[in-house]
Design an enzyme around this catalytic site. Structure first.
Site, mmCIF file in Angstrom:
data_model
loop_
_atom_site.group_PDB
_atom_site.id
_atom_site.type_symbol
_atom_site.label_atom_id
_atom_site.label_comp_id
_atom_site.label_asym_id
_atom_site.label_seq_id
_atom_site.Cartn_x
_atom_site.Cartn_y
_atom_site.Cartn_z
ATOM 1 N N PHE A 59 47.802 39.149 40.816
ATOM 2 C CA PHE A 59 48.100 38.736 39.920
ATOM 3 C C PHE A 59 47.432 37.334 39.220
ATOM 4 C CE2 PHE A 59 51.943 36.578 37.391
ATOM 5 C CZ PHE A 59 52.394 37.715 36.680
ATOM 6 N N LYS A 93 37.281 48.359 39.388
ATOM 7 C CA LYS A 93 36.165 49.209 39.263
ATOM 8 C C LYS A 93 35.793 49.909 40.549
ATOM 9 C CE LYS A 93 34.769 45.688 37.141
ATOM 10 N NZ LYS A 93 34.133 44.333 36.782
ATOM 11 N N VAL A 110 35.634 50.092 32.192
ATOM 12 C CA VAL A 110 34.318 49.859 31.386
ATOM 13 C C VAL A 110 34.854 49.479 30.015
ATOM 14 C CG1 VAL A 110 32.339 51.321 30.624
ATOM 15 C CG2 VAL A 110 33.499 52.202 32.742
ATOM 16 N N GLU A 156 30.255 33.576 37.254
ATOM 17 C CA GLU A 156 30.815 33.084 38.348
ATOM 18 C C GLU A 156 29.912 32.067 38.944
ATOM 19 O OE1 GLU A 156 33.572 34.569 39.525
ATOM 20 O OE2 GLU A 156 33.843 36.035 38.213
ATOM 21 N N ASP A 161 27.542 45.135 38.688
ATOM 22 C CA ASP A 161 28.623 45.349 37.905
ATOM 23 C C ASP A 161 28.367 46.576 37.046
ATOM 24 O OD1 ASP A 161 31.235 44.440 36.413
ATOM 25 O OD2 ASP A 161 29.676 44.361 34.827
ATOM 26 N N LYS A 175 29.978 50.708 36.445
ATOM 27 C CA LYS A 175 30.081 51.224 35.340
ATOM 28 C C LYS A 175 29.457 52.382 35.020
ATOM 29 C CE LYS A 175 31.701 46.760 33.853
ATOM 30 N NZ LYS A 175 31.278 45.409 33.123
ATOM 31 N N GLY A 201 37.888 39.737 29.610
ATOM 32 C CA GLY A 201 38.760 38.506 29.012
ATOM 33 C C GLY A 201 40.059 38.862 29.454
HETATM 34 N N1 LIG Z 1 38.489 39.508 34.185
HETATM 35 C C1 LIG Z 1 38.111 40.426 33.486
HETATM 36 O O1 LIG Z 1 37.885 40.102 32.159
HETATM 37 C C2 LIG Z 1 37.749 41.736 33.884
HETATM 38 C C3 LIG Z 1 37.539 42.792 32.980
HETATM 39 C C4 LIG Z 1 37.384 44.351 33.625
HETATM 40 C C5 LIG Z 1 37.849 44.508 34.795
HETATM 41 N N2 LIG Z 1 38.238 43.343 35.752
HETATM 42 C C6 LIG Z 1 38.858 43.936 36.931
HETATM 43 O O2 LIG Z 1 40.100 43.743 37.046
HETATM 44 C C7 LIG Z 1 40.393 43.222 38.478
HETATM 45 C C8 LIG Z 1 41.131 42.037 38.383
HETATM 46 O O3 LIG Z 1 40.279 41.065 37.739
HETATM 47 P P1 LIG Z 1 40.722 39.328 37.550
HETATM 48 O O4 LIG Z 1 39.916 39.011 36.560
HETATM 49 O O5 LIG Z 1 42.185 39.401 37.224
HETATM 50 O O6 LIG Z 1 40.503 38.803 38.841
HETATM 51 P P2 LIG Z 1 41.378 37.670 39.513
HETATM 52 O O7 LIG Z 1 41.723 36.703 38.760
HETATM 53 O O8 LIG Z 1 40.388 37.310 40.642
HETATM 54 O O9 LIG Z 1 42.621 38.390 40.105
HETATM 55 C C9 LIG Z 1 42.629 39.174 41.332
HETATM 56 C C10 LIG Z 1 44.118 38.923 42.034
HETATM 57 O O10 LIG Z 1 44.032 39.632 42.867
HETATM 58 C C11 LIG Z 1 44.475 39.013 44.338
HETATM 59 N N3 LIG Z 1 44.072 39.793 45.398
HETATM 60 C C12 LIG Z 1 43.209 39.559 46.387
HETATM 61 N N4 LIG Z 1 43.231 40.476 47.444
HETATM 62 C C13 LIG Z 1 44.519 41.019 46.897
HETATM 63 C C14 LIG Z 1 45.305 42.278 47.680
HETATM 64 N N5 LIG Z 1 44.724 42.686 48.987
HETATM 65 N N6 LIG Z 1 46.490 42.500 47.403
HETATM 66 C C15 LIG Z 1 46.916 42.246 45.979
HETATM 67 N N7 LIG Z 1 46.257 41.108 45.523
HETATM 68 C C16 LIG Z 1 45.074 40.643 45.949
HETATM 69 C C17 LIG Z 1 43.844 37.679 44.153
HETATM 70 O O11 LIG Z 1 44.236 36.769 45.026
HETATM 71 P P3 LIG Z 1 43.403 35.609 45.590
HETATM 72 O O12 LIG Z 1 43.012 34.883 44.422
HETATM 73 O O13 LIG Z 1 44.687 34.919 46.698
HETATM 74 O O14 LIG Z 1 42.375 36.079 46.134
HETATM 75 C C18 LIG Z 1 43.758 37.254 42.710
HETATM 76 O O15 LIG Z 1 44.914 36.660 42.358
HETATM 77 C C19 LIG Z 1 39.127 43.031 39.156
HETATM 78 O O16 LIG Z 1 38.921 44.058 40.049
HETATM 79 C C20 LIG Z 1 37.965 42.948 38.130
HETATM 80 O O17 LIG Z 1 36.905 43.420 38.627
HETATM 81 C C21 LIG Z 1 38.422 42.213 35.092
#
Ligand SMILES: NC(=O)c1ccc[n+]([C@@H]2O[C@H](COP(=O)([O-])OP(=O)(O)OC[C@H]3O[C@@H](n4cnc5c(N)ncnc54)[C@H](OP(=O)(O)O)[C@@H]3O)[C@@H](O)[C@H]2O)c1
Length: 346
Positions: free
Chosen positions: A10, A127, A154, A211, A222, A226, A323
């Site tokens: 979340f 991904k 993607v 990051e 990354d 993709k 985003g």
């Molecule tokens: N952000 C973007 O724009 C974007 C775009 C395309 C794809 N994505 C992909 O979408 C996914 C989520 O991205 P995000 O930006 O939301 O990442 P994020 O902000 O880092 O959120 C990921 C969440 O998952 C939690 N987590 C870690 N290990 C876990 C587990 N074993 N079980 C359940 N939850 C767990 C994390 O908790 P902790 O904080 O406690 O570690 C964090 O709250 C990623 O795989 C990312 O590559 C993101």
């Protein structure tokens, strides 16, 4: 049928999607007849809650915003980890939005495998599992008669995989090539405006585009993920990371950018997948593009991908590649796709 959703993770995307679900609840019902309850959320640091009849999503989002945690949410069962949440809640759709690990695919692969084996639909933006285990997971999904969808892996919510798989049905795709990482595209654009690589990276980090550890972006990991997804899902290949030559943008200097400018060219970090004989090949690396090419015109954090086809020639799609809500929307699109397919089966 009211869909029962469980979030695994979340963070940024999970919360962005939750906001969309909340804001559009009435509109989704009026327009599509789609209704849902979020029954569970499980996140290692923010906490976990399960309420069979559905949580109060607005209150949960407020807890996360104000306290960074959902532990104090006053109702429901607390503390279930991701696997317990997947296997023991009444959710019928698992939203897998845990972090991407492109080297192992975990914990996402285990989450998705467990959900599908328990006959739950999965939508994800992670991904790693799609890049490394697409064939296994999609086969498992079809034998368990559930959907496994991942449009957001993607180009976030910019429609790309659905275009390649559905809108372009019946066409031969020879090659897919594009700018698939906003961070590196931003850095290269800044370098064209005169900054050094280090200066441009610092600006990208200040603006939240990069990051604090930018390795996954600047070294091309990354984009590798993709490219594997495009190669295996859209082009029907069976590529592994070791099959793909990968180079990032770390070696590009101000001098290289200047030299390209004098040739009417522009550096872009390009992911590319193409047919060669009976096989599929892929590559990630910086390329000097002619400034008149559509991809060369894509600046800043924007992403774009071109399909090279037999009957349509080049088809280019451009839009956000990351985003909170931009990626959350991909989950919305996948969820409505499942809803529509299930309705048609009724
Ligand atoms: N952000 C973007 O724009 C974007 C775009 C395309 C794809 N994505 C992909 O979408 C996914 C989520 O991205 P995000 O930006 O939301 O990442 P994020 O902000 O880092 O959120 C990921 C969440 O998952 C939690 N987590 C870690 N290990 C876990 C587990 N074993 N079980 C359940 N939850 C767990 C994390 O908790 P902790 O904080 O406690 O570690 C964090 O709250 C990623 O795989 C990312 O590559 C993101």
């Amino acid at each position: 049928m009211k869909h029962r959703l469980a979030f695994i993770g979340f963070g940024t995307v999970g919360q962005g999607f939750a906001e969309i679900l909340l804001e559009k609840k009435d509109w989704l019902y009026n327009k599509y007849g789609f209704d849902y309850n979020v029954v569970a959320i499980s996140d290692p640091l923010k906490g976990a809650v399960y309420e069979e009849e559905g949580v109060d999503l607005k209150t949960i989002l407020n807890y996360v915003k104000e306290k960074g945690k959902i532990d104090e949410y006053p109702r429901g069962i607390k503390g279930w980890d991701s696997i317990k949440t997947i296997t023991s809640t009444n959710a019928n759709v698992i939203i897998e939005v845990s972090p991407t690990d492109i080297k192992t695919g975990e914990p996402g692969i285990t989450h998705i495998r467990t959900a599908i084996s328990n006959k739950k639909h999965v939508i994800t933006t992670n991904k790693g599992p799609v890049a490394l285990a697409y064939h296994e997971l999609s086969h498992l999904a079809s034998t368990n008669n559930v959907f496994f969808k991942f449009e957001g892996t993607v180009l976030a919510g910019t429609p790309l995989l659905n275009v390649g798989l559905e809108a372009l049905r019946g066409i031969k795709i020879y090659e897919i090539k594009g700018i698939m990482n906003g961070t590196t595209n931003y850095i290269l654009t800044q370098m064209e405006e005169g900054k050094s690589y280090t200066e441009a990276l610092t600006v990208a980090q200040k603006l939240g585009y990069a990051e604090s550890d930018p390795t996954a972006d600047v070294e091309g990991w990354d984009v590798l993920a993709k490219v594997l997804i495009l190669g295996n899902v859209v082009m029907g290949g069976n590529l592994k990371p070791k099959d793909v030559e990968r180079e990032g943008i770390v070696g590009i200097s101000k001098g290289d950018i200047e030299e390209a400018r004098t040739q009417d060219k522009r550096y872009k970090l390009i992911g590319r997948v193409w047919r060669e004989g009976d096989g599929i090949k892929a590559k990630v690396g910086p390329e000097k593009l002619d400034t008149r090419e559509p991809l060369a015109q894509v600046g800043g954090v924007k992403n774009a991908i071109s399909f090279f086809t037999d009957d349509l020639g080049e088809v280019t799609i451009m839009g956000p590649g990351a985003g909170r809500k931009e990626t959350g929307f991909a989950l919305m699109s996948d969820l409505l796709g499942i809803y529509k397919s299930l309705c048609c089966q009724c």
